[in-house]
Design a protein around this motif. Structure first.
Motif, PDB file in Angstrom:
ATOM      1  N   LEU A  53     -49.316 -14.413 118.777  1.00 11.56           N
ATOM      2  CA  LEU A  53     -50.613 -13.951 118.291  1.00 11.56           C
ATOM      3  C   LEU A  53     -51.088 -14.782 117.100  1.00 11.56           C
ATOM      4  CD1 LEU A  53     -50.202 -10.080 118.568  1.00 11.56           C
ATOM      5  CD2 LEU A  53     -51.725 -11.520 119.918  1.00 11.56           C
ATOM      6  N   HIS A  54     -50.172 -15.174 116.227  1.00 12.74           N
ATOM      7  CA  HIS A  54     -50.542 -15.994 115.071  1.00 12.74           C
ATOM      8  C   HIS A  54     -51.047 -17.369 115.510  1.00 12.74           C
ATOM      9  CE1 HIS A  54     -47.940 -13.551 112.024  1.00 12.74           C
ATOM     10  NE2 HIS A  54     -49.050 -12.942 112.376  1.00 12.74           N
ATOM     11  N   ILE A  55     -50.430 -17.928 116.531  1.00  3.69           N
ATOM     12  CA  ILE A  55     -50.891 -19.219 117.041  1.00  3.69           C
ATOM     13  C   ILE A  55     -52.234 -19.067 117.748  1.00  3.69           C
ATOM     14  CG2 ILE A  55     -50.405 -21.001 118.763  1.00  3.69           C
ATOM     15  CD1 ILE A  55     -47.447 -20.778 117.971  1.00  3.69           C
ATOM     16  N   ALA A  56     -52.364 -18.023 118.563  1.00  2.00           N
ATOM     17  CA  ALA A  56     -53.635 -17.773 119.243  1.00  2.00           C
ATOM     18  C   ALA A  56     -54.759 -17.523 118.247  1.00  2.00           C
ATOM     19  CB  ALA A  56     -53.497 -16.586 120.193  1.00  2.00           C
ATOM     20  N   GLY A  57     -54.398 -16.895 117.118  1.00  5.92           N
ATOM     21  CA  GLY A  57     -55.388 -16.580 116.099  1.00  5.92           C
ATOM     22  C   GLY A  57     -55.592 -17.655 115.061  1.00  5.92           C
ATOM     23  N   LEU A  58     -55.015 -18.833 115.274  1.00  8.19           N
ATOM     24  CA  LEU A  58     -55.171 -19.991 114.384  1.00  8.19           C
ATOM     25  C   LEU A  58     -54.604 -19.750 112.996  1.00  8.19           C
ATOM     26  CD1 LEU A  58     -58.808 -21.084 115.345  1.00  8.19           C
ATOM     27  CD2 LEU A  58     -56.656 -21.478 116.557  1.00  8.19           C
ATOM     28  N   LEU A  59     -53.650 -18.819 112.899  1.00  7.36           N
ATOM     29  CA  LEU A  59     -52.963 -18.580 111.637  1.00  7.36           C
ATOM     30  C   LEU A  59     -51.706 -19.426 111.523  1.00  7.36           C
ATOM     31  CD1 LEU A  59     -53.249 -14.690 111.624  1.00  7.36           C
ATOM     32  CD2 LEU A  59     -54.483 -16.258 110.101  1.00  7.36           C
ATOM     33  N   ASP A  60     -51.274 -19.979 112.649  1.00  8.82           N
ATOM     34  CA  ASP A  60     -50.096 -20.843 112.686  1.00  8.82           C
ATOM     35  C   ASP A  60     -50.388 -21.971 113.668  1.00  8.82           C
ATOM     36  OD1 ASP A  60     -47.609 -21.836 112.151  1.00  8.82           O
ATOM     37  OD2 ASP A  60     -46.485 -20.143 113.000  1.00  8.82           O
ATOM     38  N   VAL A  61     -49.612 -23.033 113.570  1.00  7.91           N
ATOM     39  CA  VAL A  61     -49.819 -24.225 114.398  1.00  7.91           C
ATOM     40  C   VAL A  61     -48.628 -24.395 115.335  1.00  7.91           C
ATOM     41  CG1 VAL A  61     -50.168 -26.727 114.365  1.00  7.91           C
ATOM     42  CG2 VAL A  61     -51.132 -25.309 112.543  1.00  7.91           C
ATOM     43  N   PRO A  62     -48.860 -24.611 116.623  1.00  5.67           N
ATOM     44  CA  PRO A  62     -47.730 -24.810 117.538  1.00  5.67           C
ATOM     45  C   PRO A  62     -47.062 -26.155 117.296  1.00  5.67           C
ATOM     46  CG  PRO A  62     -49.788 -25.220 118.684  1.00  5.67           C
ATOM     47  CD  PRO A  62     -50.160 -24.697 117.324  1.00  5.67           C
ATOM     48  N   ASP A  63     -45.798 -26.253 117.698  1.00  5.53           N
ATOM     49  CA  ASP A  63     -45.107 -27.550 117.626  1.00  5.53           C
ATOM     50  C   ASP A  63     -45.686 -28.530 118.638  1.00  5.53           C
ATOM     51  OD1 ASP A  63     -43.441 -26.515 115.660  1.00  5.53           O
ATOM     52  OD2 ASP A  63     -41.921 -25.876 117.114  1.00  5.53           O
ATOM     53  N   SER A  64     -46.068 -28.003 119.798  1.00  6.02           N
ATOM     54  CA  SER A  64     -46.711 -28.821 120.830  1.00  6.02           C
ATOM     55  C   SER A  64     -47.559 -27.910 121.703  1.00  6.02           C
ATOM     56  CB  SER A  64     -45.660 -29.559 121.682  1.00  6.02           C
ATOM     57  OG  SER A  64     -44.848 -28.628 122.381  1.00  6.02           O
ATOM     58  N   GLY A  65     -48.400 -28.538 122.533  1.00  7.75           N
ATOM     59  CA  GLY A  65     -49.310 -27.766 123.361  1.00  7.75           C
ATOM     60  C   GLY A  65     -50.679 -27.665 122.712  1.00  7.75           C
ATOM     61  N   SER A  66     -51.600 -27.012 123.382  1.00 12.05           N
ATOM     62  CA  SER A  66     -52.974 -26.926 122.895  1.00 12.05           C
ATOM     63  C   SER A  66     -53.461 -25.488 122.841  1.00 12.05           C
ATOM     64  CB  SER A  66     -53.906 -27.750 123.784  1.00 12.05           C
ATOM     65  OG  SER A  66     -53.975 -27.192 125.086  1.00 12.05           O
ATOM     66  N   VAL A  67     -54.391 -25.242 121.915  1.00 10.04           N
ATOM     67  CA  VAL A  67     -55.058 -23.946 121.782  1.00 10.04           C
ATOM     68  C   VAL A  67     -56.561 -24.200 121.785  1.00 10.04           C
ATOM     69  CG1 VAL A  67     -55.385 -21.880 120.375  1.00 10.04           C
ATOM     70  CG2 VAL A  67     -53.145 -23.015 120.412  1.00 10.04           C
TER      71      VAL A  67
END
Length: 227
Positions: A53-67
């Motif tokens: 949810l944090h990655i989907a909500g732009l509160l965290d950044v994934p190591d790889s992949g796209s949002v």
């Protein structure tokens, strides 16, 4: 043209606990949330749903992949763009309401709009409209301490939707409530989603609530599977 308002593709996220202990939380998550869709995210504690949810909500950044949010791929984008997109397109609700105790229910919904540049009178009208949708018009001038747990959470829903986001992200939004109140609050959430036309990704442990949504996905060993 795609109806997707939120897309995650091959998203990974790991954390290091000590020099030789890497925890792979997300191992290639793919998720598409379409306009007007309400999706249940089911996962046991510690499986990584809050990270997702944090990655989907732009509160965290994934190591790889796209949002991609509202058609905009935020891969490699700076903090200012991420913050702007988060304010404009995303709303958040958590297990605890996190309302500001010194302000009334109405003011708690007005404040994020003022921070987003909305005029006072328009912000007040929007707050009143949302409170009416969840049946709390009569409680508008009450501070959080004077509200029940269910009322507090309904105000939190309204605050999350104040700036008219396209996507609502909710992390166990009824997890702190008793079963009866949980059912009432969830019904209010569904009414808000239907009344505003937004999309919602809702993490929940409650199978009965999950069954009432349009679709259910489960986070299992770092990947999403359909239920």
């Amino acid at each position: 043209m795609s109806d997707a308002v939120l897309e995650l593709k091959a998203v990974t996220k790991s954390y290091n606990q000590g020099a030789a202990n890497q925890i792979d939380v997300l191992r290639g998550v793919d998720l598409t949330l379409n306009a007007g869709e309400m999706v249940a995210l089911v996962a046991p504690s510690g499986a990584g749903k809050s990270t997702l949810l944090h990655i989907a909500g732009l509160l965290d950044v994934p190591d790889s992949g796209s949002v991609t949010v509202a058609g905009q791929d935020i891969s490699g984008k700076g903090d200012s763009m991420r913050t702007s997109l988060r304010r404009q397109e995303l709303g958040f609700v958590y297990q605890f309401h996190h309302l500001l105790p010194e302000f009334t229910a109405l003011e708690n919904i007005i404040l994020p709009q003022l921070a987003n540049g909305i005029a006072q009178r328009a912000a007040e009208a929007r707050a009143e409209e949302l409170l009416a949708l969840v049946g709390l018009s009569a409680r508008a001038q009450h501070r959080p301490a004077a509200l029940s747990g269910g009322e507090q959470q309904r105000v939190a829903f309204c605050r999350a939707l104040a700036n008219r986001p396209r996507v609502l992200l909710a992390d166990e939004p009824t997890g702190n409530l008793d079963p009866g109140t949980s059912d009432q609050v969830f019904a209010a959430l569904m009414d808000l989603v239907a009344g505003t036309g937004l999309s919602a990704l809702v993490a929940t442990h409650n199978p009965e609530l999950a069954a009432r949504m349009d679709r259910r996905v489960k986070l299992e060993q770092g990947r999403l599977v359909d239920l």
